[in-house]
Design an enzyme around this catalytic site. Structure first.
Site, PDB file in Angstrom:
ATOM      1  N   SER A  54       4.525   2.525   8.041  1.00  0.00           N
ATOM      2  CA  SER A  54       4.187   1.389   7.169  1.00  0.00           C
ATOM      3  C   SER A  54       5.382   0.989   6.314  1.00  0.00           C
ATOM      4  O   SER A  54       6.018   1.826   5.672  1.00  0.00           O
ATOM      5  CB  SER A  54       3.024   1.760   6.251  1.00  0.00           C
ATOM      6  N   ASP A 109       0.074  -7.693   1.314  1.00  0.00           N
ATOM      7  CA  ASP A 109       0.446  -6.293   1.504  1.00  0.00           C
ATOM      8  C   ASP A 109       1.964  -6.126   1.542  1.00  0.00           C
ATOM      9  O   ASP A 109       2.517  -5.420   2.400  1.00  0.00           O
ATOM     10  CB  ASP A 109      -0.185  -5.728   2.783  1.00  0.00           C
ATOM     11  N   HIS A 130       0.813  -1.220   0.000  1.00  0.00           N
ATOM     12  CA  HIS A 130       0.000   0.000   0.000  1.00  0.00           C
ATOM     13  C   HIS A 130       0.850   1.275   0.000  1.00  0.00           C
ATOM     14  O   HIS A 130       0.340   2.355  -0.286  1.00  0.00           O
ATOM     15  CB  HIS A 130      -0.994   0.004   1.164  1.00  0.00           C
TER      16      HIS A 130
END
Length: 343
Positions: free
Chosen positions: A285, A178, A148
């Protein structure tokens, strides 16, 4: 006074008083006659003073010195173990880890050892801009991050811990986990991180998180593993992402039937995550969750914020509920990512 003969035939100066009942069968006089042993001296034999001293403190010290010499090797080893020093006194890395022996088991040691292996990633595309983090896994520039972070990006830039900036390209993506693999152009001699074994992670283990929340490169936080195998659901649709404060894309995820950072949409995937109370914020992230041996045990991927549930602002920040993709999932997926798969 009479004189008794000595063994050499000369007269003896000592009196002739034989020991009682002690006679020798050997004759020193006429044949068949039994002669007495030479009598004892009139005074006891002289004992040198230095020999008598060995029975006192000096003798004890000498015994200790001998014992110390006998066990010297073991004593030296025990001393090194107690003081934490090696035989050469060096701070060389502990075998199988990236943390120096003198700093093993400390957050500072992990930060110093692994910090150079964590990068900041800036991605731009038709759906907006995002800021995230990544982990260097090869000296020539392979970097792992979340899907992402770079999903739909047409331009990707990477900044290393020393401030060097590189252009990068997306090699492979796996939205079902992911995960994504990118590679910087023209890099060499980068410091690769050591990938650990998430199968050995236990609840309560101390961990360190390194990333770039809100663009603050190299931010270090610490905590513990709060839980394992948490079912985290994320969107597989790149259009679900949005631009967050500081350029950090707040990717929607779902946990426990509640959605955070927006709606996950209809195309979703669920993975079993490591839960940690180490502070994670937008921009973390793709960064690393690390054990105290300096080994990567997870890729940080999602965070819970008290104000980030559906319809709420996400400005509240971390409340100590973060999630990371287990590193064993990454290792199992590396060949697919390196092949250039886009899924």
């Amino acid at each position: 006074m009479t004189e008794s003969p000595r063994h050499d035939g000369a007269p003896s100066e000592y009196p002739t008083t034989p020991y009682p009942e002690q006679r020798t069968p050997y004759a020193h006089g006429a044949a068949g006659e039994a002669a007495a042993w030479p009598p004892p001296p009139a005074y006891p034999p002289h004992t040198p003073r230095h020999r008598r001293r060995l029975r006192g403190p000096a003798g004890l010290l000498a015994a200790v010195a001998v014992a110390a010499a006998a066990i010297g090797g073991g004593t030296a080893y025990a001393f090194q173990e107690l003081t934490g020093g090696g035989a050469d006194g060096s701070g060389s890395p502990v075998n199988g880890t990236t943390v120096a022996a003198s700093s093993r088991g400390t957050v500072a040691g992990v930060a110093a050892a692994v910090g150079p292996s964590i990068v900041e990633i800036k991605a731009a595309g038709s759906s907006g801009q995002s800021t995230g983090s990544g982990v260097i896994i090869s000296e020539d520039g392979e970097i792992v991050t979340n899907n992402h972070v770079v999903s739909g990006a047409s331009q990707v830039q990477v900044a290393t811990s020393d401030g060097t900036t590189y252009s990068a390209e997306v090699v492979g993506t796996d939205s079902s986990k992911d995960l994504a693999l990118i590679e910087v152009r023209g890099a060499s001699g980068l410091k690769a991180a050591s990938l650990g074994d998430s199968g050995k992670v236990a609840v309560g283990d101390d961990v360190v998180a390194i990333g770039s929340p809100a663009g603050l490169t190299g931010t270090v936080t610490s905590g513990i593993v709060s839980a394992l195998d948490r079912d985290v659901t994320v969107s597989r649709d790149e259009s679900q992402g949005g631009s967050g404060q500081g350029g950090g894309r707040e990717w929607p995820f779902e946990y426990g039937g509640e959605q955070f950072n927006g709606e996950t949409g209809e195309r979703t995937t669920t993975y079993q995550a490591i839960q940690t109370d180490a502070s994670l914020n937008p921009g973390n992230s793709g960064g690393a969750l690390i054990n105290l041996d300096g080994q990567i045990i997870g890729i940080n991927s999602a965070m819970y914020s008290a104000g980030s549930s559906q319809g709420s602002s996400s400005d509240a920040g971390s409340v100590g509920l973060g999630f990371a993709i287990p590193v064993n999932d990454l290792k199992a997926d590396l060949d697919t990512l390196r092949s250039g798969s886009q899924r």
